[in-house]
Design a protein around this motif. Structure first.
Motif: not given
Length: 928
Positions: A726-727, A697-699, A754-756, A691-692
């Protein structure tokens, strides 16, 4: 008056009165039973006028007449309503008799009063005799002295030892004064014949009902002393104690035989009369407080006073009737002495029904059921006392037995509902033994009684005769010896059948008692198999503990039980059955180490009573008896806490063997459950990582942004399934802001943070804020929603292609590796800054600075995470920053995507056997 006594004085008063009654009762019984008896019951006859000849008469019913007669020797009670008191009344009745007279007589053969119609001529021609001295025998004890001498019910005794008497009292006095060693000479009138009988008097005569009376009297006395001495601080209990004390002497057999004008007898008569009248008064007073205190009635003083005034009136009436020789009246009054108080109590309930306080307990209804049963037996006893002595004995036993139950019934309610501090617990084991003993006594009594009845039974068989395989019908009665033979066979068969029925009754009742007292033996093997299946089916430890404890309790009938399970050295599961003390369970959970510390070197079951550990003592006081350690390959994984059995019996060796088998199965189940939970945990972790990974990958941006005069390439490779790197790219008004960051930790939480942070930066970018203000506001929002163990590092660089400038800001991340074509070298630019999410905005803002760079075509901006420049070799972290600088310097002229490949192959994957130490991210921006 009882209220004025202190507890101590009341106890002394109770003891003195009890001793007085006991001494007088013992003395009276010795006197009473030492008197000789002829073992029959006689009384004054209803008349002393008898007919010499039979008198023919008739009966009329519905206009039809039928013949009837007065047998010889019957007692003529009245003629045409004139009572036959002497010869004068007889002469007058005969002289003025009408043509048809109504004659009432006592049929001595049938032992009953009858009425017949007699014609005048039949009545006048008969002869009558007047008996100056006579008593009528009503009942003869079977196999007693009178029965052996040949006396029969209906016989008239006209002299004793050649002495006449006026009434039954004088006849009894002659009997008492007789010498027990010599037979008593009775002259009796049987029919119209004078017969002499010599009766050997019995020296001691204690009947079954007398023994029962003693037992009931002892019950009331013991309950009186127990309640009065243990709970006399409560006024209602004082009333009840005195009531029981006064009831005790009522049941003691007593008679005024041969001791007239004796001081002791007169005093004892006063005691009995006082007991009969005032015992019910004290009991009625007590019932004003039980089952609920009737304050509305007690407050009216005349109500209580009236109770004792009525009791005193009954007392005076009893004394008068006894000393005035009205013995039948005295006997009747003694049987109904409770009626005035009972009637008064009923009237109170009627008149004050609206003021009666109701009870919410089902006591009143049950007491009423008992009361009506008692009234039934009392009525039957009173009615049979004068009409049928045989049945009177039977009803007396039921009557006395039902009264003897009253103290037990009342004490049961007092104890059950904790009235007046009365709260006693009778051990179930004792009740079981008592019930079993009672069953054996009843079974034995039934068998003995049946055998006795059958032994005295005479059976008259029909004229049938067995010859071989044939049955013959004779035309003559069976010979006596043949009838006796058949009789013995029949009695033997009936005895066998009855014994078998009693044995079946005993077996059924015994099984019921065993079930009621939890004494039934369970199948250890079947229960062990059921538990094994149950253990195998339950993988979850909580379900396992709950089901195991329930099954053990239901199988072994335990009052309480508990199961503690360890995972590693930590308590992971606690399950108790029927334990209502939450504080005890809490103490067990918090002090489990003390329990298991003492079990480390123990392999067998432990008796808690033998241990002095504090928590063990608490468990023992709470009703637990044993601890059984549960081990798996010498490793302690739990323990069973076993309470007392519902039957309150001790554990047997079979019980311990069964529990040890179950403990081994539980140990295997605990281990299997732990392995299953570990597998489930790994499966959940795998799903979590998947899930993570999808979240990460979606982010991440799917494509590189298209910006004039800038070439961009980016790559992110996690060390595991999910990384924290992340970038991102932020665009506004032709400007491009690149973001490279690293979230502490791994897994779903890191991916969510990361998404937040990406969402926060993208939202704030819409407000066209300077980089420093953008980071400050992002830190403020993030600090409110991030856990303490997490933080985020980031570096932001805003490119303006129109002015060829770049503004750099850093939040605790690695610096920018900037290649300048003009100088042909790489510079590490590291503005001041701290990570996001750990400091307040004011502190954060003070530690953030920005730098402005002027770039030109051919320059190169390289952003990396620490996974690029660090590796783990030989357990040590090795820095590869210099290699990175060399690779950038040598390959800065290449396109960004090619340069990123060079960095990966030359630095990150230079050794194929070395796994990634950390996540790595590379982002390259090159002006063109």
């Amino acid at each position: 008056m009882l209220k004025i006594f202190s507890n101590t004085n009341f106890k002394y008063l109770l003891i003195v009165c009890a001793i007085f009654l006991i001494v007088f009762a013992i003395y009276s019984q010795v006197q009473f039973f030492s008197m000789p008896t002829d073992e029959n019951v006689f009384a004054d006859p209803p008349s002393k006028v008898i007919n010499i000849l039979p008198i023919d008469g008739f009966q009329e019913s519905e206009g039809q007449s039928s013949g009837d007669s007065i047998p010889i020797g019957s007692l003529i009670v009245s003629i045409n309503g004139i009572t036959m008191t002497d010869t004068v009344s007889l002469k007058y009745a005969l002289e003025y008799a009408p043509e048809i007279s109504n004659v009432k007589f006592y049929d001595r053969n049938k032992n009953l009063l009858r009425t017949i119609l007699i014609r005048k001529n039949e009545l006048s021609k008969n002869k009558f005799s007047y008996l100056k001295s006579a008593v009528l025998i009503l009942w003869v004890k079977p196999e007693g002295s009178s029965d052996e001498a040949g006396l029969l019910p209906g016989d008239l005794i006209i002299s004793i030892n050649n002495k006449e008497f006026d009434n039954a009292q004088q006849a009894d006095e002659l009997l008492v004064k007789s010498t027990p060693d010599s037979p008593v000479k009775y002259v009796i009138l049987r029919g119209n014949e004078i017969v002499e009988k010599n009766v050997s008097l019995a020296k001691l005569n204690i009947s079954l009902d007398a023994i029962l009376r003693y037992f009931v009297s002892l019950i009331f006395l013991l309950f009186s002393l127990f309640l009065g001495l243990k709970h006399c601080e409560h006024f209602p209990i004082r009333l009840l104690s005195i009531a029981f004390l006064l009831m005790a002497p009522i049941f003691i057999p007593f008679a005024l035989r041969g001791v007239e004008n004796f001081f002791f007898v007169r005093l004892w008569v006063l005691v009995i009369a006082f007991s009969m009248s005032f015992s019910f008064g004290f009991l009625a007073h007590f019932l004003l407080y039980f089952p609920v205190e009737q304050k509305n009635l007690i407050s009216r003083k005349f109500i209580v006073s009236s109770i004792y005034l009525i009791s005193f009136a009954v007392f005076l009436l009893l004394v008068f009737s006894t000393f005035s020789r009205f013995h039948q009246l005295a006997s009747l009054l003694s049987n109904i002495s409770f009626i005035p108080i009972l009637g008064y109590r009923i009237l109170l309930n009627i008149f004050y029904r609206k003021k009666i306080i109701k009870t919410d307990k089902p006591i009143k209804r049950k007491l009423l059921v008992y009361f009506w049963i008692l009234v039934l037996f009392t009525t039957l006893f009173i009615l049979s006392d004068s009409n049928s002595p045989n049945y009177s004995k039977i009803f007396a036993i039921f009557f006395i037995s039902s009264i003897g139950l009253f103290p037990f019934i009342l004490f049961y309610f007092l104890n059950k509902y904790n009235y007046y501090g009365i709260s006693y617990r009778i051990r179930r084991n004792f009740l079981y033994l008592l019930t079993r003993g009672l069953l054996e006594i009843i079974s034995l009594a039934l068998i003995i009684g049946a055998l006795y009845i059958l032994s005295i039974t005479t059976i008259k068989f029909p004229n049938l005769h067995l010859v071989g395989t044939r049955i013959e019908v004779l035309n003559r009665p069976l010979p006596p010896e043949r009838n006796i033979q058949y009789e013995k066979i029949s009695i033997a068969l009936l005895s066998l059948i009855f014994i078998l029925l009693v044995i079946k009754f005993r077996t059924k009742t015994k099984n019921f008692i065993l079930k009621k007292f939890y004494r039934t033996q369970f199948n250890y093997k079947k229960t062990a198999n059921d538990l094994s299946e149950l253990i195998v089916r339950n993988i979850n430890l909580m379900d396992l503990a709950r089901n195991v404890i329930t099954e053990i309790q239901n199988s072994m009938f335990l009052k309480k039980a508990g199961l503690l399970i360890l995972q590693g050295d930590k308590l992971c599961c606690v399950e108790f059955f029927n334990e209502n003390d939450e504080n005890l369970i809490f103490r067990v959970k918090t002090r489990y180490e003390e329990i298991f510390e003492n079990l480390k070197n123990v392999n067998s079951i432990l008796n808690l009573e033998l241990l002095s550990n504090c928590i063990y003592t608490e468990l023992s006081k709470a009703g637990y008896e044993y601890l059984l350690p549960i081990r798996y390959k010498e490793k302690l994984v739990g323990c069973l806490v076993l309470g007392q059995k519902l039957s309150e019996t001790k554990y047997t060796n079979e019980d311990f063997e069964f529990l040890e088998i179950i403990a081994r199965n539980i140990a295997i189940a605990i281990e299997n459950s732990s392995l299953a939970e570990e597998l489930a945990k790994q499966e959940r972790l795998k799903q979590e990582l998947e899930i993570a990974q999808r979240l990460q990958l979606a982010s991440l941006p799917k494509e590189m942004p298209k910006v004039e005069y800038l070439s961009i390439a980016a790559i992110a490779i996690p060390a595991l399934e999910v990384g924290g790197d992340f970038f991102d790219f932020l665009q506004k008004d032709g400007k491009l802001t690149v973001v490279v960051g690293d979230v502490s930790g791994k897994g779903i939480s890191a991916a969510l943070y990361m998404s937040k942070i990406q969402g926060i930066l993208r939202t704030l970018n819409e407000f066209d804020l300077p980089l420093k203000e953008l980071l400050v506001k992002a830190n403020g929002l993030l600090a409110q929603n991030i856990e303490k163990n997490y933080f985020i590092s980031a570096i932001l660089c805003q490119f303006d292609p129109k002015t060829s400038t770049a503004i750099l800001a850093r939040a605790g991340h690695l610096g920018l590796y900037y290649y300048s074509k003009a100088s042909g070298s790489v510079a590490k630019i590291l503005p001041k800054g701290i990570v996001l999410g750990i400091a307040h905005n004011e502190t954060f803002a003070q530690n953030i600075e920005t730098k402005v760079l002027k770039y030109s075509k051919g320059d190169c901006f390289v952003f990396v995470t620490d996974g690029v420049i660090e590796s783990l070799e030989g357990g040590k972290i090795i820095s590869k920053e210099s290699k990175l600088v060399d690779v950038i310097t040598e390959n800065a002229h290449l396109e960004p995507n090619v340069l990123s490949e060079k960095i990966l192959t030359g630095i990150c994957f230079d050794n194929q056997n070395t796994p990634l130490f950390d996540d790595l991210t590379i982002l390259i921006v090159k002006p063109n």
